[in-house]
Design a protein around this motif. Sequence first.
Motif, short mmCIF file in Angstrom:
data_model
loop_
_atom_site.label_atom_id
_atom_site.label_comp_id
_atom_site.label_asym_id
_atom_site.label_seq_id
_atom_site.Cartn_x
_atom_site.Cartn_y
_atom_site.Cartn_z
N VAL A 17 29.31 44.35 45.20
CA VAL A 17 29.68 43.83 43.88
C VAL A 17 29.46 44.89 42.80
O VAL A 17 30.30 45.06 41.91
N ASN A 19 35.64 35.81 48.67
CA ASN A 19 34.39 35.09 48.43
C ASN A 19 33.70 34.70 49.74
O ASN A 19 32.48 34.81 49.86
N LYS A 30 30.91 38.77 33.00
CA LYS A 30 32.16 38.23 33.53
C LYS A 30 33.20 38.10 32.41
O LYS A 30 34.37 38.43 32.61
N ARG A 56 34.39 41.61 31.65
CA ARG A 56 35.25 42.13 32.72
C ARG A 56 36.64 41.50 32.65
O ARG A 56 37.65 42.19 32.75
N TYR A 100 32.42 47.50 43.37
CA TYR A 100 33.82 47.10 43.22
C TYR A 100 34.05 46.04 42.15
O TYR A 100 35.20 45.77 41.80
N TRP A 101 33.02 45.44 41.60
CA TRP A 101 33.17 44.50 40.49
C TRP A 101 32.78 45.19 39.20
O TRP A 101 33.51 45.19 38.22
N TYR A 102 31.58 45.79 39.20
CA TYR A 102 31.09 46.46 38.00
C TYR A 102 31.49 47.92 37.94
O TYR A 102 31.21 48.60 36.95
#
Length: 190
Positions: free
Chosen positions: A145, A130, A96, A99, A148-150
């Motif tokens: 996740v 969320n 986190k 990122r 689209y996050w990592y």
Amino acid sequence: MVKSKQHVSSVRKLRVEKWRGGTALEDARIVELYWERDEAAIAESSAKYGGYCYQIAFRILALREDAEECVGDTWLRAWEAMPPSRPGRLDTFLGKITRNLSLDRWRDCLPASGGVEQEVEAAALAESLNRFLESLPQEKRVLFVRRYWYLCSVEELAAWSGRRRGTVSAALFRLRQGLQEHLEREGFTL
């Protein structure tokens, strides 16, 4: 040759461990080193999670030098955050930080934002996202996740999940549709 689920699971675990640096110190011990203000914490974090953090930064920035600098800044931020923080999952904590640093660097290249109204809207959108993620089964949430996050590629997700590329693409498409419907129900216009 047919492989058992247990075999595939153990192979995946080994790949993840190799990707994250192999058999370095346990996370709890690394966190203790941060709390003891022992500089070995940085070396151990780098050894165990340097590749993991680099992948996150590089996927956002696409420049080796910027990604390496963000990873270096990650260790400094972790040093400043512990204590008082005592993360339960060190990989998530460091990921986190990486990122956020990478996104900050990327945003520095964009024109200025629209002010307070835009920030309030972004916070409301984050809360809605969320809620959407909390409503998903764990496997779908992790898939979403990771993509689209990592910023994992569809090919990486297919290898991770043991599914074909087309199956993963279809699942992601359905997740995006579900998110769109969720956001429209909550009053967001797309």
